[in-house]
Design an enzyme around this catalytic site. Sequence first.
Site, PDB file in Angstrom:
ATOM      1  N   ILE A   1       6.755  64.340   7.276  1.00  0.00           N
ATOM      2  CA  ILE A   1       7.359  64.196   8.023  1.00  0.00           C
ATOM      3  C   ILE A   1       7.480  62.926   7.593  1.00  0.00           C
ATOM      4  O   ILE A   1       8.914  62.004   8.113  1.00  0.00           O
ATOM      5  CB  ILE A   1       7.679  64.422   9.481  1.00  0.00           C
TER       6      ILE A   1
ATOM      7  N   ASP B   1       7.235  58.671   5.602  1.00  0.00           N
ATOM      8  CA  ASP B   1       7.175  58.228   4.370  1.00  0.00           C
ATOM      9  C   ASP B   1       8.322  59.083   3.718  1.00  0.00           C
ATOM     10  O   ASP B   1       7.687  59.067   2.461  1.00  0.00           O
ATOM     11  CB  ASP B   1       5.620  58.167   3.081  1.00  0.00           C
ATOM     12  N   GLY B   2       9.608  59.893   3.885  1.00  0.00           N
ATOM     13  CA  GLY B   2      10.039  60.581   3.051  1.00  0.00           C
ATOM     14  C   GLY B   2       9.749  61.302   3.494  1.00  0.00           C
ATOM     15  O   GLY B   2       9.180  62.470   2.915  1.00  0.00           O
TER      16      GLY B   2
END
Length: 421
Positions: free
Chosen positions: A384, A386-387
């Site tokens: 969920i 780091d992008g």
Amino acid sequence: MTLDFSLSAEQKQIQADAAEFADTVLTQVADAMRPHHDPESRFNAIKPFYEQMADAGFITALIPKEYGGTAFTSLEFCLSAEELARVDINVPSAILSTGLGLDAIINFGSDEQKTEFLPQFTDSTPRLAGIAFSEVGGSANFDSNVVGTGVRTTARLDGDEWVINGHKQYTTNGTGWDGAHPDLFTVLCTTNPLSPISEAAAMIVVPGSTPGIEVVGMIDTMGHVATPSPMVNFTDVRVPASNILGSPGDGVKIAQSSFTWTSAPIAIACVGRMRAAFDVAYKFAKTQQRGGPTPVIEYQNAGYMLADLKMKIEAGRYLALKAADHYDKTGGADREIANIAKVYNSELCVQAVYDAMRLVGVESYGGTDNALSEIMADALCFPIYDGGNMGVRRRQLHELMKQEGYDPLALRDGKASVYRT
């Protein structure tokens, strides 16, 4: 012609040095954090270990040689990251976040900008950088071209200065040490909120000492407990007009490029945490009888679970290293394998740690040894952050596959897939 998966002598040494550092230094991190009960205090507690990582060259490894660094390739960085993450995720995450803050400068900065901002990170001091990317309210659709959506932080040109206003969150490293702010931020913003993001998105370098930057809150995460996630306000923050990387409109591709770079290291960090979980489960199975006549490993069910765990580790490692190697060979131009590795390994890690917990049983959740529950808390973060896998990574893969000229076999053939620029 044959495929060769062996490492060179130099690569083996990089791997061995990282393993030794992890075993001699990072094994002390957990005890250093334990007395502290808020994320900023825990972050400050890891500063001595970050300093030792700086002394060992892990920060200079981020910097190109022509600006005083030692410039690890993505593959070399990943060989180190697996060994480090096996022992601790927090200190390596601070290093990775510094790299994320610098990546835009390294790949999109002019020679003058690189000369100004990069050499300060080569002097073996515990300098920090960070990317101010996530908007309060979410940034999954940061690249939306609908006016008024996407990036909401603004940068207004006033004479020879940009004036930045906005609210960011999950700004890793954004507190700096002892609240002093990091040495610099790269800030994603829009130069005109009335224009599409494709025309106005910009990445601007902001020194952390610039007036108008304020940490206004802290998000206390369940894992990565010494990786601070501050909410940072930028209020009439003024920096020279020359601090923009590229031109207005380049911000989206710059941000995408930076998160492409982090993908393989995060994928391999997941392997490191899976290894940590396997080690706990394997030791348990070899040494515990749980009231039975033989150690748990003698039972077929436990043995099969360990075999499945080992399969996940090996498959995850080769996918992550493939992504790193492909990044190096394409100069970061391809984002398909990067997104695939980040998504797959992060979700595989959660599954693997849960399997280790199932093998060990209830004590992995609340017994005398909580190592697995702590590893699980770290693992749950990977899909969920780091992008996010759903809002960002899978969406980018979906968009890639819709494009004219998409080649499903590009990765097999070592080529870059078609991707928007």
